[in-house]
Scaffold this active site. Structure first.
Site, PDB file in Angstrom:
ATOM      1  N   ASP A   1       0.808  -1.396  -0.042  1.00 44.73           N
ATOM      2  CA  ASP A   1      -0.049   0.044   0.169  1.00 44.73           C
ATOM      3  C   ASP A   1       0.785   1.148   0.085  1.00 44.73           C
ATOM      4  OD1 ASP A   1      -2.884   1.188   0.214  1.00 44.73           O
ATOM      5  OD2 ASP A   1      -1.857   2.187   1.842  1.00 44.73           O
TER       6      ASP A   1
ATOM      7  N   GLU B   1       1.028   5.599   0.718  1.00 44.55           N
ATOM      8  CA  GLU B   1       0.420   6.935   0.956  1.00 44.55           C
ATOM      9  C   GLU B   1       1.017   8.012   0.497  1.00 44.55           C
ATOM     10  OE1 GLU B   1      -2.031   7.071   3.445  1.00 44.55           O
ATOM     11  OE2 GLU B   1      -1.628   5.017   4.003  1.00 44.55           O
TER      12      GLU B   1
ATOM     13  N   HIS C   1      -4.691   3.564   7.646  1.00 44.76           N
ATOM     14  CA  HIS C   1      -3.987   4.697   7.004  1.00 44.76           C
ATOM     15  C   HIS C   1      -2.576   5.113   7.502  1.00 44.76           C
ATOM     16  CE1 HIS C   1      -7.989   6.182   5.728  1.00 44.76           C
ATOM     17  NE2 HIS C   1      -8.628   5.851   7.001  1.00 44.76           N
TER      18      HIS C   1
END
Length: 694
Positions: A503, A505, A644
């Protein structure tokens, strides 16, 4: 369109058109059966009323369609959701409950399913409790193995016959680098020819093979031995590695020391011989000239002594006799007191030393040497109480010395008395590069010892629930495909492939408008297990400021990434971490859009197949909305932790993906190619069509 929805649309069309077909058939039958004279009248009536009949027929079909659609929404859709929820309970999340909907009959059925699920869950908990009790002994043994592997300071790797790593410890990763990992090939960190040659040597002999190789500027000594096939379920081999750089360097220094010492001894011996020859050959030499020759002899003799002492203290052979470790002055003095209490020696009083005094010595040998000095004071001088005090002897730089002072009440030692009484203890101190002497004017003995570079840093304590630091999986053998299958991605069974779940950010949502990645996180899945000890997490300097709106989501500020490597530097490292694995992400098209430009710029290609948990959920649960990580986690019973953050989301996505695999198997999707085809057929795949083109 989803094949099930196509079948449902066909059935709906058939049901709606059926009344019109029936009416048409009946009309045709009536028309054929009436007499010819009446047919003319019937034709005229039909022609006059054709508009009305068409409207009536359309109304009948429309009403039938509306009634059927309402029936489908009331009965069929709730039944389909009920079936999907039951499949989740069976294959992914036993604690999942059905939400009653639809008519009373389906609600009653849903309540019965929930009651059955609760009974099943209770029975499952009972079985799990019994299994855990039965497996307690096995877990304890595995824990002991893990602790043992974790505390070993030597690197250990256990490999399958084809070189895949089945076990390694933290020392192996520290020595050989981040490329060490479960399921990875040992040939990525050590030369294949070395290992193959070593196995051949072991197969024809009885002793482990040993070799030295160079890796990243260091010399690594490798010992290789076979693992019998009955030991771990399959044949393989063990590699034991240690850093040979320091011994090799010490040997080189010793050779240079011998060469330089020989030159100095040769020069000194020549000067002494020449001076002695002159003195002996000229007995009538003037006194002043004779004195100068005698001074030359004395100076060169002193130089010979210095060379000899330097050779003894710098000899690597002497270094190798001691297992040098760091010990605080306080602990060293306490060890001396413990030795004397066991041997009824004089009483010891310890003056509290400064907290920053640490020695680099073999603690037991030096403690015994200091205890020998104290016993000498008690036996020969009647001293019954000795004060031990330690302090640094200069700056705290590397190579500086500290000292331990032994003092007492009474007369001082005479010159030479200390050396004559504790010969072995003197050798111990000097072999450490230290020195000791007695003050002939004060009752004190000073012992000089080498200081360590600094106090050892305490190891961070893991959480109580964290596993021990060993990483092992002997069952990995049954999950891995043959090496030839790695190139056949599409035919690879889903339960045997290795995955890298990742993932990112970012600073925003639009890479085409200048938004950049600020963090990448990833974790590997090997043998159906999420390896939390094999993760990748990097902060990335985006080369621009991070908006507050983005920081509010992931918590990464511009100050935090200042000085971090750029994506051009991080992406190649990530590609190495993800090598030989399928890439998995959630809404992965978003992440790949940010990585595309960097791949082109750096030439680093993430060429592995891509899987998207969003599309997989669309294939598994087309009647459920939404397909967010939160909704999927709740449905599949995965805890929402660490959201997150790049690594946190990667771990969450990995847990969800593992719960999806049995659901896919229940639908007959068992290979990577079948899964990619199923994902490409979903409505959600339109957003990732370029990634999932079959």
């Amino acid at each position: 369109m989803n094949p099930s929805r196509l079948r449902l649309a066909g059935a709906l069309a058939a049901v709606v058109l059926a009344p019109a077909v029936v009416v048409a058939v009946l009309g045709a039958g009536v028309y054929v059966s009436v007499p010819a004279a009446d047919r003319a009248v019937l034709d005229r009536v039909v022609r006059e009323q054709v508009g009305f009949l068409a409207v009536a027929a359309s109304l009948v079909v429309l009403v039938a369609g509306l009634l059927l659609a309402a029936a489908l929404r009331r009965y069929v859709d709730p039944a389909r959701r009920l079936a999907a929820d039951v499949r989740v309970m069976l294959d992914a999340n036993p604690d999942h409950h059905v939400t009653p909907s639809g008519p009373a009959e389906l609600r009653t059925l849903a309540e019965a399913v929930n009651e059955l699920a609760e009974r099943h869950a209770k029975a499952r908990r009972d079985v799990v409790e019994q299994v855990e009790t039965a497996a307690a002994d096995l877990d304890r043994e595995r824990h002991r193995l893990a602790v043992l592997m974790g505390v070993l300071t030597i690197a250990v790797l256990v490999c399958a016959e084809d070189g895949r790593i089945l076990l390694y410890n933290t020392a192996a990763r520290d020595l050989l680098g981040e490329d060490v990992g479960l399921g990875r090939s040992v040939f990525g960190v050590l030369d294949r020819n070395l290992v193959v040659h070593g196995l051949e040597r072991v197969d024809v002999g009885a002793t482990p093979h040993e070799a030295t190789v160079e890796r990243v500027g260091a010399l690594v000594r490798v010992r290789l031995a076979r693992v019998p096939s009955g030991t771990a379920g399959a044949a393989g081999f063990v590699l034991v590695c240690d850093d040979a750089t320091r011994p090799e360097q010490a040997a080189a220094r010793h050779a240079e020391l011998l060469r330089s010492s020989a030159d100095r001894v040769r020069g000194a011996a020549g000067s002494i011989g020449a001076a002695a020859g002159a003195v002996l050959g000229y007995p009538d030499m003037p006194a002043e000239q004779r004195r100068r020759f005698v001074e030359v002899i004395a100076e060169e003799a002193t130089r010979l002594g210095e060379v000899t002492q330097h050779l003894m203290t710098e000899s690597p052979a002497n270094e190798g006799q001691w297992a040098v470790t760091d010990i605080s002055a306080r602990d060293l003095c306490a060890a001396v007191g413990a030795i004397l209490r066991r041997t009824d020696g004089p009483e010891i009083r310890i003056d509290d030393p400064p907290g920053d005094v640490w020695f680099a010595v073999e603690s037991y040998a030096v403690s015994e040497a200091l205890a020998t000095v104290v016993r000498l004071l008690g036996e020969r001088h009647g001293v019954n109480r000795v004060l031990l005090a330690a302090a640094p002897s200069g700056a705290a730089a590397t190579g500086e010395f500290g000292h331990v002072d032994l003092s007492w009440a009474g007369p001082p030692l005479a010159a030479g008395e200390l050396e004559r009484g504790i010969g072995d203890a003197t050798a111990v101190i000097r072999r450490h590069g230290g020195e000791l002497w007695a003050d002939t004017h004060h009752p004190q003995v000073r012992v000089m010892l080498p200081r360590s570079d600094g106090a050892p840093r305490p190891q961070a304590k893991g959480m109580p629930e964290e596993p021990p630091p060993a990483l092992y999986d002997f069952e990995l053998e049954q999950f891995q495909p043959d090496p030839a299958e790695w190139s056949e991605w599409e035919d690879g069974p889903l339960d045997r492939l290795t995955y890298t779940v990742f993932d990112t950010e970012t600073t925003g949502f639009a890479p085409e408008e200048g938004d950049e990645i600020v963090s990448i996180g990833a974790v590997r899945i090997v043998g159906g297990r999420l390896l939390r000890t094999e993760t990748f997490e990097r902060l990335v300097d985006p080369g621009r400021s991070i908006p507050r709106t983005a920081t509010a989501v992931h918590g990464i500020t511009s100050d935090l990434v200042r000085g971090a490597p750029t994506l051009d530097e991080v992406l190649p490292a990530f590609a190495v971490f993800a090598a030989d694995s399928v890439l998995v992400g959630h809404n992965v098209a978003f992440d790949m859009a940010f990585l595309a430009a960097t791949q082109r710029r750096t030439g680093t290609k993430l060429s592995a197949p891509l899987l998207d948990t969003l599309l997989i959920d669309g294939a598994l649960h087309p009647d459920h909305d939404p397909h967010t990580l939160e909704a999927m986690a709740e449905r599949l019973g995965v805890n929402l932790v660490g959201r997150h953050t790049a690594l946190g989301d990667a771990l969450l996505t990995g847990e969800i993906f593992l719960r999806q695999l049995p659901l896919l198997a229940g639908r007959g999707v068992r290979t990577l190619g079948e899964l990619r085809a199923a994902a490409a057929a979903t409505a959600q795949a339109r957003t990732s069509a370029r990634l999932y083109r079959i």
